[in-house]
Design a protein around this motif. Structure first.
Motif, PDB file in Angstrom:
ATOM      1  N   PHE A 174      38.622  31.636  47.767  1.00 51.60           N
ATOM      2  CA  PHE A 174      39.154  32.914  48.248  1.00 51.60           C
ATOM      3  C   PHE A 174      38.040  33.787  48.815  1.00 51.60           C
ATOM      4  CE2 PHE A 174      41.754  31.676  44.558  1.00 51.60           C
ATOM      5  CZ  PHE A 174      43.022  31.630  45.132  1.00 51.60           C
ATOM      6  N   GLU A 175      38.418  34.591  49.784  1.00 52.11           N
ATOM      7  CA  GLU A 175      37.512  35.636  50.275  1.00 52.11           C
ATOM      8  C   GLU A 175      37.966  36.965  49.692  1.00 52.11           C
ATOM      9  OE1 GLU A 175      35.967  37.768  54.424  1.00 52.11           O
ATOM     10  OE2 GLU A 175      37.186  35.934  54.502  1.00 52.11           O
ATOM     11  N   VAL A 176      37.100  37.594  48.931  1.00 52.83           N
ATOM     12  CA  VAL A 176      37.437  38.875  48.321  1.00 52.83           C
ATOM     13  C   VAL A 176      36.344  39.889  48.641  1.00 52.83           C
ATOM     14  CG1 VAL A 176      38.816  37.897  46.453  1.00 52.83           C
ATOM     15  CG2 VAL A 176      36.354  38.215  46.127  1.00 52.83           C
ATOM     16  N   HIS A 177      36.703  41.156  48.529  1.00 49.61           N
ATOM     17  CA  HIS A 177      35.770  42.241  48.819  1.00 49.61           C
ATOM     18  C   HIS A 177      35.741  43.201  47.636  1.00 49.61           C
ATOM     19  CE1 HIS A 177      35.716  40.803  52.983  1.00 49.61           C
ATOM     20  NE2 HIS A 177      37.036  40.733  52.893  1.00 49.61           N
ATOM     21  N   ALA A 178      34.547  43.675  47.311  1.00 54.94           N
ATOM     22  CA  ALA A 178      34.394  44.590  46.186  1.00 54.94           C
ATOM     23  C   ALA A 178      35.110  45.903  46.469  1.00 54.94           C
ATOM     24  CB  ALA A 178      32.912  44.842  45.926  1.00 54.94           C
ATOM     25  N   ASP A 179      35.842  46.388  45.478  1.00 56.76           N
ATOM     26  CA  ASP A 179      36.521  47.672  45.646  1.00 56.76           C
ATOM     27  C   ASP A 179      35.545  48.798  45.311  1.00 56.76           C
ATOM     28  OD1 ASP A 179      39.637  48.671  45.826  1.00 56.76           O
ATOM     29  OD2 ASP A 179      38.341  50.068  44.737  1.00 56.76           O
ATOM     30  N   PRO A 180      35.389  49.778  46.214  1.00 60.49           N
ATOM     31  CA  PRO A 180      34.419  50.860  45.983  1.00 60.49           C
ATOM     32  C   PRO A 180      34.735  51.718  44.758  1.00 60.49           C
ATOM     33  CG  PRO A 180      35.081  50.760  48.300  1.00 60.49           C
ATOM     34  CD  PRO A 180      36.007  49.851  47.555  1.00 60.49           C
ATOM     35  N   PHE A 185      37.735  43.385  42.750  1.00 56.49           N
ATOM     36  CA  PHE A 185      37.770  42.848  44.104  1.00 56.49           C
ATOM     37  C   PHE A 185      39.215  42.656  44.542  1.00 56.49           C
ATOM     38  CE2 PHE A 185      34.186  41.333  41.683  1.00 56.49           C
ATOM     39  CZ  PHE A 185      33.092  41.496  42.515  1.00 56.49           C
ATOM     40  N   SER A 186      39.421  42.576  45.836  1.00 54.56           N
ATOM     41  CA  SER A 186      40.735  42.203  46.375  1.00 54.56           C
ATOM     42  C   SER A 186      40.517  41.484  47.696  1.00 54.56           C
ATOM     43  CB  SER A 186      41.630  43.426  46.567  1.00 54.56           C
ATOM     44  OG  SER A 186      41.059  44.325  47.501  1.00 54.56           O
ATOM     45  N   GLY A 187      41.562  40.802  48.147  1.00 52.40           N
ATOM     46  CA  GLY A 187      41.451  40.057  49.389  1.00 52.40           C
ATOM     47  C   GLY A 187      42.821  39.743  49.945  1.00 52.40           C
ATOM     48  N   SER A 237      40.578  51.139  35.814  1.00 52.26           N
ATOM     49  CA  SER A 237      39.972  50.171  36.727  1.00 52.26           C
ATOM     50  C   SER A 237      40.498  48.770  36.482  1.00 52.26           C
ATOM     51  CB  SER A 237      38.443  50.194  36.577  1.00 52.26           C
ATOM     52  OG  SER A 237      37.921  51.463  36.931  1.00 52.26           O
ATOM     53  N   LEU A 238      40.823  48.445  35.227  1.00 59.89           N
ATOM     54  CA  LEU A 238      41.342  47.119  34.919  1.00 59.89           C
ATOM     55  C   LEU A 238      42.663  46.857  35.630  1.00 59.89           C
ATOM     56  CD1 LEU A 238      40.560  46.834  31.100  1.00 59.89           C
ATOM     57  CD2 LEU A 238      39.415  45.630  32.972  1.00 59.89           C
ATOM     58  N   TRP A 239      43.481  47.890  35.793  1.00 61.08           N
ATOM     59  CA  TRP A 239      44.765  47.650  36.468  1.00 61.08           C
ATOM     60  C   TRP A 239      44.793  48.168  37.907  1.00 61.08           C
ATOM     61  CZ3 TRP A 239      47.892  51.740  38.052  1.00 61.08           C
ATOM     62  CH2 TRP A 239      47.697  52.990  37.461  1.00 61.08           C
ATOM     63  N   GLY A 240      43.713  48.822  38.335  1.00 58.31           N
ATOM     64  CA  GLY A 240      43.630  49.271  39.719  1.00 58.31           C
ATOM     65  C   GLY A 240      44.164  50.662  39.967  1.00 58.31           C
ATOM     66  N   GLY A 241      44.130  51.497  38.938  1.00 60.93           N
ATOM     67  CA  GLY A 241      44.670  52.848  39.082  1.00 60.93           C
ATOM     68  C   GLY A 241      43.908  53.719  40.058  1.00 60.93           C
ATOM     69  N   ASP A 242      42.623  53.430  40.272  1.00 62.71           N
ATOM     70  CA  ASP A 242      41.799  54.221  41.183  1.00 62.71           C
ATOM     71  C   ASP A 242      41.398  53.432  42.432  1.00 62.71           C
ATOM     72  OD1 ASP A 242      41.809  56.352  39.353  1.00 62.71           O
ATOM     73  OD2 ASP A 242      40.065  55.530  38.280  1.00 62.71           O
ATOM     74  N   ARG A 243      42.049  52.314  42.659  1.00 63.07           N
ATOM     75  CA  ARG A 243      41.619  51.414  43.731  1.00 63.07           C
ATOM     76  C   ARG A 243      41.633  52.094  45.084  1.00 63.07           C
ATOM     77  NH1 ARG A 243      45.751  46.488  44.086  1.00 63.07           N
ATOM     78  NH2 ARG A 243      44.239  45.848  45.665  1.00 63.07           N
ATOM     79  N   ILE A 244      40.735  51.632  45.944  1.00 66.39           N
ATOM     80  CA  ILE A 244      40.601  52.192  47.298  1.00 66.39           C
ATOM     81  C   ILE A 244      41.060  51.186  48.337  1.00 66.39           C
ATOM     82  CG2 ILE A 244      38.927  52.993  49.027  1.00 66.39           C
ATOM     83  CD1 ILE A 244      37.282  54.125  46.666  1.00 66.39           C
ATOM     84  N   LEU A 245      40.696  49.916  48.188  1.00 60.67           N
ATOM     85  CA  LEU A 245      41.111  48.886  49.157  1.00 60.67           C
ATOM     86  C   LEU A 245      42.599  48.620  49.041  1.00 60.67           C
ATOM     87  CD1 LEU A 245      38.172  46.318  48.915  1.00 60.67           C
ATOM     88  CD2 LEU A 245      38.472  48.192  50.546  1.00 60.67           C
TER      89      LEU A 245
END
Length: 253
Positions: A32-38, A60-62, A245-253
């Motif tokens: 997989f290609e993933v990118h770090a979430d800021p 990360f997400s992709g 952060s574990l569930w992505g509550g503040d995710r940016i991507l």
């Protein structure tokens, strides 16, 4: 092989377990290609206000991975450590999510599971396809006296585990660590094949699947009883950010 109790050096054991998660992560990166979430950049290294506890949380997400968590937390004073590699797929396929956790409590603790994304009571094809292949592994661990099944006292945590979930403690020996590492790689390799062979989820079903995945991911993070350990080590404010952060509550991507 003769059992050999490892030296009671938590640093060496931590590095061995963390190396295991990095080997598994390498297999993910090859596929997989993933990118770090800021949103978690400032959590790549964090520490307690007092004491020696520290940790690192990276997300990360992709295109195919909705949320990937690769993290560790360690308190040298107590000998406690844990680490996670959890892979939450996007709703384009219905393959189960894949979760790994390794810890010292101070016994060796591990959790490995394919997190269901369908009703296993009614979707028998899903049950047979994704859980029957690991039933013999589950039964083998049940019959192995070196491993003691860990049953959470928290109702939702038990509810969130599949019936082939591998959740155990064991003595820290070269043998038990080797067994855990072998099975972890088997679970990863099997999962990667499932992803490659999966049928697409119809477009009109993806929103509901995405919503269900998010509810499950958030509930697991927020209802984890080990959050109390993080509060004791790092305080309530930082723990709240870690849990989000574990569930992505503040995710940016």
């Amino acid at each position: 092989m003769v059992k050999h109790e490892l030296e009671k050096d938590n640093t060496a054991l931590f590095e061995q377990l963390w190396g295991m998660t990095n080997e598994l992560r390498q297999k993910l990166d090859a596929r997989f290609e993933v990118h770090a979430d800021p949103s978690t950049k400032n959590l790549q290294s964090y520490s307690a206000l007092t004491g020696e506890a520290q940790g690192s949380l990276n997300t990360f997400s992709g295109e195919e991975i909705d949320w990937l968590v690769h993290s560790w937390l360690r308190d040298p004073q107590s000998g406690f450590c844990n680490m996670h590699l959890t892979n939450w797929l996007k709703p384009h396929i219905r393959v189960p999510h894949l979760a790994f956790a390794f810890a010292t409590v101070p016994k060796l603790f591990f959790y490995m599971d394919y997190i269901p994304r369908s009703d296993l009571f009614t979707n028998l094809d899903y049950l047979d396809r994704y859980y029957e292949p690991v039933n013999q592994t589950y039964l083998k661990f049940l019959g192995d006296s070196r491993f003691q099944q860990y049953i959470s006292k928290t109702l939702y945590i038990r509810q969130a585990q599949s019936h082939t979930s591998l959740c155990y403690t064991s003595p820290v020996t070269e043998e038990t660590i080797a067994v855990v590492g072998t099975v972890a790689h088997e679970m990863m390799d099997r999962w990667l094949i499932w992803v490659d062979e999966a049928e697409s989820v119809p477009d009109d079903e993806r929103a509901a699947l995405f919503e269900r995945d998010l509810i499950v991911r958030r509930a697991i993070a927020e209802r984890d009883p080990d959050n109390q350990i993080a509060v004791r080590l790092f305080g309530a404010e930082l723990t709240d950010k870690l849990v989000r952060s574990l569930w992505g509550g503040d995710r940016i991507l």
